[in-house]
Scaffold this active site. Structure first.
Site, PDB file in Angstrom:
ATOM      1  N   ARG A   1       0.820  -1.219   0.000  1.00  0.00           N
ATOM      2  CA  ARG A   1       0.000   0.000   0.000  1.00  0.00           C
ATOM      3  C   ARG A   1       0.852   1.267   0.000  1.00  0.00           C
ATOM      4  O   ARG A   1       0.462   2.264  -0.603  1.00  0.00           O
ATOM      5  CB  ARG A   1      -0.942  -0.017   1.190  1.00  0.00           C
ATOM      6  CG  ARG A   1      -2.063  -1.013   0.965  1.00  0.00           C
ATOM      7  CD  ARG A   1      -2.987  -1.085   2.134  1.00  0.00           C
ATOM      8  NE  ARG A   1      -4.149  -1.882   1.783  1.00  0.00           N
ATOM      9  CZ  ARG A   1      -4.888  -2.545   2.658  1.00  0.00           C
ATOM     10  NH1 ARG A   1      -4.591  -2.481   3.942  1.00  0.00           N
ATOM     11  NH2 ARG A   1      -5.929  -3.244   2.262  1.00  0.00           N
TER      12      ARG A   1
ATOM     13  N   GLY B   1     -14.019  -3.946  -0.758  1.00  0.00           N
ATOM     14  CA  GLY B   1     -15.402  -3.447  -0.746  1.00  0.00           C
ATOM     15  C   GLY B   1     -15.631  -2.361  -1.784  1.00  0.00           C
ATOM     16  O   GLY B   1     -16.671  -2.334  -2.455  1.00  0.00           O
TER      17      GLY B   1
ATOM     18  N   GLY C   1      -9.828  -8.776  -1.854  1.00  0.00           N
ATOM     19  CA  GLY C   1      -8.746  -9.319  -1.039  1.00  0.00           C
ATOM     20  C   GLY C   1      -8.267 -10.703  -1.402  1.00  0.00           C
ATOM     21  O   GLY C   1      -7.102 -10.887  -1.757  1.00  0.00           O
TER      22      GLY C   1
ATOM     23  N   LYS D   1     -19.455 -17.353   0.362  1.00  0.00           N
ATOM     24  CA  LYS D   1     -20.919 -17.325   0.458  1.00  0.00           C
ATOM     25  C   LYS D   1     -21.586 -16.589  -0.690  1.00  0.00           C
ATOM     26  O   LYS D   1     -21.051 -15.604  -1.200  1.00  0.00           O
ATOM     27  CB  LYS D   1     -21.322 -16.598   1.745  1.00  0.00           C
ATOM     28  CG  LYS D   1     -20.959 -17.340   2.988  1.00  0.00           C
ATOM     29  CD  LYS D   1     -21.307 -16.480   4.172  1.00  0.00           C
ATOM     30  CE  LYS D   1     -21.016 -17.195   5.473  1.00  0.00           C
ATOM     31  NZ  LYS D   1     -21.156 -16.285   6.609  1.00  0.00           N
TER      32      LYS D   1
HETATM   33  P1  AMP Z   1     -14.901 -14.248   0.416  1.00  0.00           P
HETATM   34  O1  AMP Z   1     -14.321 -13.424   1.518  1.00  0.00           O
HETATM   35  O2  AMP Z   1     -16.387 -14.427   0.498  1.00  0.00           O
HETATM   36  O3  AMP Z   1     -14.425 -13.819  -0.949  1.00  0.00           O
HETATM   37  O4  AMP Z   1     -14.359 -15.721   0.657  1.00  0.00           O
HETATM   38  C1  AMP Z   1     -13.026 -16.066   0.576  1.00  0.00           C
HETATM   39  C2  AMP Z   1     -12.846 -17.310   1.366  1.00  0.00           C
HETATM   40  O5  AMP Z   1     -13.680 -18.317   0.847  1.00  0.00           O
HETATM   41  C3  AMP Z   1     -11.449 -17.867   1.314  1.00  0.00           C
HETATM   42  O6  AMP Z   1     -10.839 -17.707   2.568  1.00  0.00           O
HETATM   43  C4  AMP Z   1     -11.650 -19.339   0.987  1.00  0.00           C
HETATM   44  O7  AMP Z   1     -10.908 -20.200   1.818  1.00  0.00           O
HETATM   45  C5  AMP Z   1     -13.123 -19.535   1.232  1.00  0.00           C
HETATM   46  N1  AMP Z   1     -13.678 -20.659   0.465  1.00  0.00           N
HETATM   47  C6  AMP Z   1     -13.617 -20.886  -0.841  1.00  0.00           C
HETATM   48  N2  AMP Z   1     -14.168 -22.075  -1.157  1.00  0.00           N
HETATM   49  C7  AMP Z   1     -14.590 -22.623  -0.005  1.00  0.00           C
HETATM   50  C8  AMP Z   1     -15.219 -23.849   0.336  1.00  0.00           C
HETATM   51  N3  AMP Z   1     -15.523 -24.736  -0.591  1.00  0.00           N
HETATM   52  N4  AMP Z   1     -15.491 -24.087   1.630  1.00  0.00           N
HETATM   53  C9  AMP Z   1     -15.160 -23.177   2.565  1.00  0.00           C
HETATM   54  N5  AMP Z   1     -14.580 -21.990   2.323  1.00  0.00           N
HETATM   55  C10 AMP Z   1     -14.291 -21.725   1.036  1.00  0.00           C
END
Ligand code: AMP
Length: 417
Positions: A35, A397, A374, A218
């Protein structure tokens, strides 16, 4: 709109909002200076033109209170080294008028963490949202925020915002301060210009086919952007943890996989909308499953809709990787946000790596590829492929909100909107 290239900085004082929210170890040493390096082109340009710099940033979440662990004094020397010049430090960002006044052309003043003042974020402190007095407290804080922004503005002749990571927040230093400069004296820094242009490329200057890859844990946190993208993309790859919400919604068995049971209808709705809009929705067909959420867990490959109890999907399987790669390699515009699996575990990086490699190949063949948010950035860094995609965004974000089509307060304030 004023630009940093057109502005005459000679003899002027510029107050520049940067994102120096760098990670520190327990001894206050910087563990990743990306950064700081990101802001250098803007800061060096102003100094080279004969301007003086007042540099301001937040660090961490001190919640409106002084916290030495989040003091920017810890990074003063690193900033000085990066700029190749001395840096003075103002230990109270709201009482730096004298220090600012004394600055000569070519000199640099770093202000203490803006978030030591609650006025920076402008949220009332110590009062619950349910409290009947909350609205009055909010109004009072907004007034205090304006006064704080005005004080910061009084230090300088012009304002430059180069902190894309916080551009989606209407904070004192990211947006409110701009009200105290006329349009001629406020502008985006180089990093912000680049980020805004990259988003613009994705939103308005689309070369088809356009493939978006949304992964992560999610569906609920990505729904806004998924719905927005549905009107723009030709191919939409939905992968990562959300795979299992889709699989279950369609009657599959997902074992212990991450699954949002209250989002099954939403998943079906997304499938329906994609069909109506003619979007090629690409979902994983097979998964690498594990008998524990651990790198060294036992693993095997099964169809996504037949995951036994006691097992969970942690990565996209080989058949899915091929489907993803096809939709990526044919694309001329690519957006990637979120990994295809738990890429932090070395044994479950295959799906994310296949995506990264396909994005790199498409980019080499002339596609514009933007990787942001991220975890996908951490992912391309992990694979050493960050310099082989068109653009890696520094915004999490802020990037997602911009792509959702929301106006970023930090950008709007500069444009005088
Ligand atoms: P996000 O912050 O929603 O972009 O999610 C990123 C996180 O999703 C990462 O730390 C990944 O480890 C997690 N992730 C990706 N695929 C899976 C999965 N199949 N089960 C659990 N966590 C996951």
């Amino acid at each position: 709109m004023q630009t940093i290239d057109n502005y005459k900085f000679a003899g002027k004082k510029a107050i520049v909002r940067v994102d120096f929210n760098v990670p520190l170890d327990e001894n206050g040493n910087i563990t990743d200076d990306t950064r700081i390096r990101g802001a250098l082109p803007t800061l060096k340009k102003i100094l080279a033109d004969g301007g003086a710099l007042i540099v301001m940033s937040h660090m961490g979440k001190p919640k409106g209170k002084v916290n030495p662990k989040m003091s920017l004094a810890q990074i003063k020397d690193a900033v000085a080294k990066a700029l190749g010049t001395d840096v003075k430090f103002a230990p109270d960002c709201a009482k730096a008028a004298d220090d600012a006044k004394a600055l000569k052309p070519g000199e640099v003043l770093l202000l203490e963490n803006l978030r030591f003042y609650p006025e920076e974020e402008g949220k009332p402190v110590g009062i619950d949202k349910e409290d009947p007095a909350y609205n009055d407290a909010k109004k009072a804080m907004k007034e205090r925020q304006k006064a704080f922004a005005k004080t910061l503005a009084s230090y300088a002749d012009c304002y430059v915002n180069d902190a894309f990571g916080t551009a989606h927040r209407r904070h004192a230093s990211t947006a409110v301060i701009a009200d105290y400069f006329d349009v001629e004296n406020k502008m985006l820094g180089y990093l912000m210009e680049k980020e805004v242009k990259a988003v613009d490329n994705i939103l308005t200057n689309i070369k088809r086919p356009f493939t978006a890859i949304m992964g992560g844990s999610k569906v609920s946190t990505k729904i806004g952007i998924i719905e927005n993208l549905m009107d723009k993309v030709d191919n939409l790859i939905l992968c990562g943890g959300m795979t299992y919400t889709f699989a279950k919604a369609q009657g599959g068995e997902v074992g212990n996989s991450i699954c949002e049971n209250d989002k099954l209808d939403l998943a079906l709705d997304i499938l329906k909308k994609a069909k109506e809009k003619g979007v090629n929705l690409v979902l994983a067909t097979d998964a690498v499953i594990a008998d524990d959420f651990a790198n060294d867990a036992n693993q095997k490959v099964v169809p996504v809709n037949a995951i036994p109890e006691g097992w969970e999907g942690l990565d996209a399987g080989p058949e899915s990787r091929k489907l993803f790669a096809e939709a990526i390699k044919s694309a001329k515009t690519i957006l990637w946000n979120g990994p295809a699996g738990v890429f932090e575990f070395d044994n479950f990086t295959g799906g994310s790596r296949a995506i990264a490699e396909a994005v790199v190949e498409a980019t080499a063949n002339g596609a514009f590829s933007l990787v942001g948010g991220g975890d996908s950035v951490a992912c391309v860094n992990k694979f050493g492929l960050a310099d082989k995609v068109s653009y890696v965004s520094t915004g999490g974000g802020a990037l997602l909100e911009a792509i959702e089509g929301k106006v970023l307060p930090g950008v709007a304030a500069i444009k005088g909107e």
